[in-house]
Write a protein that holds these residues in place. Structure first.
Motif, PDB file in Angstrom:
ATOM      1  N   GLY A   1       0.798  -1.224   0.000  1.00 36.11           N
ATOM      2  CA  GLY A   1       0.000   0.000   0.000  1.00 36.11           C
ATOM      3  C   GLY A   1       0.828   1.269   0.000  1.00 36.11           C
ATOM      4  O   GLY A   1       0.360   2.321  -0.446  1.00 36.11           O
ATOM      5  N   GLN A   2       2.070   1.193   0.461  1.00 35.26           N
ATOM      6  CA  GLN A   2       2.942   2.369   0.434  1.00 35.26           C
ATOM      7  C   GLN A   2       3.198   2.829  -0.998  1.00 35.26           C
ATOM      8  O   GLN A   2       3.309   4.010  -1.256  1.00 35.26           O
ATOM      9  CB  GLN A   2       4.268   2.076   1.131  1.00 35.26           C
ATOM     10  CG  GLN A   2       4.132   1.901   2.628  1.00 35.26           C
ATOM     11  CD  GLN A   2       5.437   1.508   3.273  1.00 35.26           C
ATOM     12  OE1 GLN A   2       6.073   0.535   2.895  1.00 35.26           O
ATOM     13  NE2 GLN A   2       5.852   2.280   4.267  1.00 35.26           N
ATOM     14  N   TRP A   3       3.312   1.882  -1.921  1.00 37.03           N
ATOM     15  CA  TRP A   3       3.550   2.243  -3.315  1.00 37.03           C
ATOM     16  C   TRP A   3       2.280   2.771  -3.967  1.00 37.03           C
ATOM     17  O   TRP A   3       2.349   3.587  -4.869  1.00 37.03           O
ATOM     18  CB  TRP A   3       4.137   1.064  -4.084  1.00 37.03           C
ATOM     19  CG  TRP A   3       5.576   0.879  -3.754  1.00 37.03           C
ATOM     20  CD1 TRP A   3       6.646   1.495  -4.348  1.00 37.03           C
ATOM     21  CD2 TRP A   3       6.125   0.066  -2.727  1.00 37.03           C
ATOM     22  NE1 TRP A   3       7.808   1.101  -3.731  1.00 37.03           N
ATOM     23  CE2 TRP A   3       7.529   0.225  -2.744  1.00 37.03           C
ATOM     24  CE3 TRP A   3       5.568  -0.790  -1.780  1.00 37.03           C
ATOM     25  CZ2 TRP A   3       8.376  -0.436  -1.869  1.00 37.03           C
ATOM     26  CZ3 TRP A   3       6.412  -1.449  -0.910  1.00 37.03           C
ATOM     27  CH2 TRP A   3       7.792  -1.276  -0.954  1.00 37.03           C
ATOM     28  N   LEU A   4       1.134   2.309  -3.497  1.00 36.09           N
ATOM     29  CA  LEU A   4      -0.131   2.833  -4.015  1.00 36.09           C
ATOM     30  C   LEU A   4      -0.298   4.285  -3.574  1.00 36.09           C
ATOM     31  O   LEU A   4      -0.686   5.143  -4.354  1.00 36.09           O
ATOM     32  CB  LEU A   4      -1.306   1.985  -3.528  1.00 36.09           C
ATOM     33  CG  LEU A   4      -2.686   2.387  -4.047  1.00 36.09           C
ATOM     34  CD1 LEU A   4      -2.754   2.282  -5.563  1.00 36.09           C
ATOM     35  CD2 LEU A   4      -3.758   1.517  -3.403  1.00 36.09           C
ATOM     36  N   ALA A   5       0.032   4.578  -2.323  1.00 37.87           N
ATOM     37  CA  ALA A   5      -0.102   5.940  -1.790  1.00 37.87           C
ATOM     38  C   ALA A   5       0.895   6.892  -2.462  1.00 37.87           C
ATOM     39  O   ALA A   5       0.523   7.988  -2.860  1.00 37.87           O
ATOM     40  CB  ALA A   5       0.098   5.935  -0.279  1.00 37.87           C
ATOM     41  N   ASP A   6       2.159   6.472  -2.576  1.00 39.28           N
ATOM     42  CA  ASP A   6       3.204   7.241  -3.260  1.00 39.28           C
ATOM     43  C   ASP A   6       3.114   8.744  -2.981  1.00 39.28           C
ATOM     44  O   ASP A   6       2.914   9.544  -3.904  1.00 39.28           O
ATOM     45  CB  ASP A   6       3.139   6.953  -4.761  1.00 39.28           C
ATOM     46  CG  ASP A   6       4.354   7.473  -5.532  1.00 39.28           C
ATOM     47  OD1 ASP A   6       5.381   7.810  -4.902  1.00 39.28           O
ATOM     48  OD2 ASP A   6       4.268   7.545  -6.766  1.00 39.28           O
ATOM     49  N   PRO A   7       3.252   9.152  -1.723  1.00 40.08           N
ATOM     50  CA  PRO A   7       3.052  10.562  -1.372  1.00 40.08           C
ATOM     51  C   PRO A   7       4.005  11.527  -2.078  1.00 40.08           C
ATOM     52  O   PRO A   7       3.668  12.688  -2.281  1.00 40.08           O
ATOM     53  CB  PRO A   7       3.268  10.599   0.144  1.00 40.08           C
ATOM     54  CG  PRO A   7       4.050   9.378   0.453  1.00 40.08           C
ATOM     55  CD  PRO A   7       3.673   8.350  -0.578  1.00 40.08           C
TER      56      PRO A   7
END
Length: 162
Positions: A67-73
């Motif tokens: 999910g960190q890559w989906l969020a990609d802030p």
């Protein structure tokens, strides 16, 4: 009690040969028998003699949650898509220059769970070729093959019920 997925991810974190084993058959079946694994600390790379395409794979309890890559802030990547592979939630995305295509999947059933199974494909300069198009991008065919590899690897190694 750890699940089968947790055991595979823990083994992959400790030994890159496990990361190679998770993907070996799927890569050879989909991209061709010439692709050979090279285990390095933290990753497994599959290359063929001409070095036209590099396939980086991993299956590890280390590293972030998919999910960190989906969020990609920081907007490091583009074309983020949430999808699933053999019933496991995943994320796909591209580098902003279209030079890399990546898939990150959670075999634990939750995009926010730490640990992942990943695959990144990158076109490379063919061995012996000096005049190479540095703007070469990942092809639609290779993207489709990357999806097929991930589906096969997930179906083969992460079938256990959670």
């Amino acid at each position: 009690m750890p699940t089968g997925a947790e055991l595979v991810l823990a083994a992959g974190a400790a030994d890159p040969n496990v990361e190679c084993a998770v993907f070996r058959d799927a890569v050879k079946k989909t991209f061709g028998q010439d692709f050979e694994p090279i285990a390095t600390p933290g990753s497994c790379y599959f290359v063929e003699p001409q070095h036209r395409l590099q396939i980086e794979t991993g299956a590890t309890a280390n590293g972030g949650a998919p999910g960190q890559w989906l969020a990609d802030p920081n907007k490091t990547y583009k074309d983020h898509r949430q999808t699933s592979f053999s019933g496991n939630p995943g994320v796909t995305f591209r580098s902003t220059d279209d030079h890399e295509f990546s898939l990150y999947v959670s075999p634990l059933g939750n995009l926010d769970s730490r640990g992942h199974v990943r695959l990144t494909i990158t076109p490379e300069r063919e061995r012996g070729i000096d005049d190479w198009d540095r703007s070469k991008t990942v092809t639609a065919v290779d993207v489709a093959k990357a999806h097929a590899v991930m589906k096969l690897a997930m179906a083969t190694h992460f079938r256990t019920t959670r």
